[in-house]
Write a protein that holds these residues in place. Structure first.
Motif, PDB file in Angstrom:
ATOM      1  N   LYS A  77       0.804  -1.226   0.000  1.00 22.89           N
ATOM      2  CA  LYS A  77       0.000   0.000   0.000  1.00 22.89           C
ATOM      3  C   LYS A  77       0.837   1.277   0.000  1.00 22.89           C
ATOM      4  O   LYS A  77       0.275   2.376   0.051  1.00 22.89           O
ATOM      5  CB  LYS A  77      -0.914   0.023   1.235  1.00 22.89           C
ATOM      6  CG  LYS A  77      -1.945  -1.081   1.295  1.00 22.89           C
ATOM      7  CD  LYS A  77      -2.775  -0.944   2.571  1.00 22.89           C
ATOM      8  CE  LYS A  77      -3.792  -2.069   2.708  1.00 22.89           C
ATOM      9  NZ  LYS A  77      -4.547  -1.954   3.993  1.00 22.89           N
ATOM     10  N   GLY A  78       2.150   1.154  -0.027  1.00 24.88           N
ATOM     11  CA  GLY A  78       2.964   2.369   0.013  1.00 24.88           C
ATOM     12  C   GLY A  78       4.405   2.069   0.362  1.00 24.88           C
ATOM     13  O   GLY A  78       4.859   0.919   0.274  1.00 24.88           O
ATOM     14  N   PHE A  79       5.137   3.110   0.770  1.00 24.58           N
ATOM     15  CA  PHE A  79       6.553   2.938   1.082  1.00 24.58           C
ATOM     16  C   PHE A  79       6.939   3.798   2.272  1.00 24.58           C
ATOM     17  O   PHE A  79       6.251   4.769   2.619  1.00 24.58           O
ATOM     18  CB  PHE A  79       7.423   3.301  -0.126  1.00 24.58           C
ATOM     19  CG  PHE A  79       7.494   4.789  -0.390  1.00 24.58           C
ATOM     20  CD1 PHE A  79       8.530   5.566   0.148  1.00 24.58           C
ATOM     21  CD2 PHE A  79       6.518   5.431  -1.147  1.00 24.58           C
ATOM     22  CE1 PHE A  79       8.591   6.931  -0.070  1.00 24.58           C
ATOM     23  CE2 PHE A  79       6.565   6.802  -1.366  1.00 24.58           C
ATOM     24  CZ  PHE A  79       7.606   7.556  -0.837  1.00 24.58           C
ATOM     25  N   LEU A  80       8.056   3.449   2.881  1.00 28.54           N
ATOM     26  CA  LEU A  80       8.681   4.255   3.925  1.00 28.54           C
ATOM     27  C   LEU A  80      10.157   4.344   3.589  1.00 28.54           C
ATOM     28  O   LEU A  80      10.775   3.352   3.194  1.00 28.54           O
ATOM     29  CB  LEU A  80       8.499   3.607   5.302  1.00 28.54           C
ATOM     30  CG  LEU A  80       7.066   3.522   5.832  1.00 28.54           C
ATOM     31  CD1 LEU A  80       7.004   2.570   7.015  1.00 28.54           C
ATOM     32  CD2 LEU A  80       6.564   4.907   6.234  1.00 28.54           C
ATOM     33  N   ARG A  81      10.746   5.532   3.731  1.00 26.31           N
ATOM     34  CA  ARG A  81      12.155   5.700   3.380  1.00 26.31           C
ATOM     35  C   ARG A  81      12.874   6.510   4.450  1.00 26.31           C
ATOM     36  O   ARG A  81      12.402   7.588   4.850  1.00 26.31           O
ATOM     37  CB  ARG A  81      12.305   6.380   2.020  1.00 26.31           C
ATOM     38  CG  ARG A  81      13.764   6.573   1.584  1.00 26.31           C
ATOM     39  CD  ARG A  81      13.854   7.090   0.158  1.00 26.31           C
ATOM     40  NE  ARG A  81      13.314   6.111  -0.783  1.00 26.31           N
ATOM     41  CZ  ARG A  81      12.233   6.327  -1.554  1.00 26.31           C
ATOM     42  NH1 ARG A  81      11.609   7.503  -1.504  1.00 26.31           N
ATOM     43  NH2 ARG A  81      11.811   5.387  -2.376  1.00 26.31           N
TER      44      ARG A  81
END
Length: 348
Positions: free
Chosen positions: A259-263
């Motif tokens: 559902k998305g990303f984290l960076r």
């Protein structure tokens, strides 16, 4: 299997945790400087020990530490010391940790906790037998930005994790001995890769990977200069990781979910930002007037605070950086080194 005698201890200290510092090196300087940003009523550095008396005295004078010792034994027997911070070179960790634990001192030991899983097992067994707190100093796990990442993952904000990409490459000139010499436990995996593996393991809930594939290059001493490796986890999640002591890299960590990303921005192991599809959140570090050897080292204060919280609650290990997790991470690094062909004397 990892042997832990008990997870709690029915003892409490007064409010002030008194630290003894083992070694007068660069990371110890940064740690003490960071601890000094914490409330003095909660933390006090009362002693430092180094192999060389002049180094210990200079360090004590620099940081206004009341006691300094030539050699480590006097620190272990100092009754005022509650907890020992161990910042010696990697091959010295085992003996220093065991001696501190046997003298009933709590221990915060720099990463990697041990040179291999056998050493970690020895330390954990010793900690359990003496009923004292032991934690690997993976300061990254306690930083606000990485705490926020952990919370986002726990909340399911990016869905099911499918890919993790991270790299940690530096190119110091000259390459310091701790990165290149076999007798100092040098190498990119133990010095830099430990951050990669630790945070990926945290993202994956500290599960063991199903498969590990590694390639790398070694210097003339047989120590790894670069390592590229893939970790395959249950649920078709793959982590692609790279570390190097001979090339600079982007030094970011990205987690991709359904559902998305984290960076985590550079430096990913000590970041002040967390990026997602919703934008960038900033997590400024505490103010400090000290000069530090390593980037954002003032953040070492968060792991020190966590140690105090655990000890005040009579815990023998951290729920955020458990001894089982240290063992899992060490096991992954053992296998990466085995596939690359890096063998230390401690592996015999």
């Amino acid at each position: 299997t990892l042997y832990i005698t008990s997870k709690t201890k029915t003892t409490a200290y007064d409010m002030q945790l008194k630290w003894g510092i083992l070694s007068a090196g660069r990371i110890s300087h940064d740690f003490v400087s960071a601890v000094k940003t914490l409330p003095p009523a909660e933390h006090q550095v009362v002693a430092v020990a180094a192999r060389d008396e002049k180094s210990a005295q200079t360090f004590a004078n620099t940081h206004a530490i009341p006691k300094f010792y030539s050699g480590y034994q006097s620190l272990f027997t100092d009754e005022e010391v509650h907890i020992v911070y161990i910042g010696v070179t990697n091959p010295q960790h085992l003996e220093c940790v065991k001696q501190a634990l046997q003298h009933k001192k709590h221990v915060l030991c720099e990463k990697p906790l041990g040179m291999n899983c056998r050493e970690v097992n020895e330390m954990v067994t010793t900690a359990g037998a003496n009923q004292v707190f032991l934690m690997e100093a993976v300061w990254s796990r306690f930083l606000p930005s990485i705490t926020a990442l952990r919370e986002e993952l726990s909340n399911g904000s990016i869905g099911e994790v499918k890919q993790v990409h991270a790299e940690f490459g530096i190119h110091p000139i000259p390459i310091p001995p701790r990165l290149r010499e076999m007798e100092l436990g040098g190498g990119s995996v133990l010095d830099l890769g430990v951050y990669l593996v630790n945070l990926v393991s945290m993202v994956m809930g500290d599960k063991r990977p199903l498969k590990i594939h590694a390639i790398g290059s070694k210097n003339e001493e047989g120590v790894d200069e670069t390592a590229n490796f893939m970790l395959q986890y249950d649920g078709d999640c793959v982590a692609q990781l790279a570390c190097s002591s001979v090339v600079e890299m982007g030094n970011t960590l990205s987690v991709y979910g359904s559902k998305g990303f984290l960076r985590l921005s550079a430096p990913f192991h000590a970041p002040d930002k967390l990026e997602s599809k919703d934008g960038v959140k900033e997590f400024p570090f505490p103010p400090s007037e000290a000069k530090y050897n390593f980037e954002n080292s003032v953040g070492l204060s968060f792991e020190a605070s966590h140690c105090r919280e655990c000890i005040m609650q009579s815990k023998l290990e951290s729920p955020i950086m458990s001894l089982e997790e240290s063992w899992v991470v060490t096991g992954i690094m053992d296998e990466v080194r085995r596939q690359i062909g890096v063998k230390y004397p401690q592996d015999s």
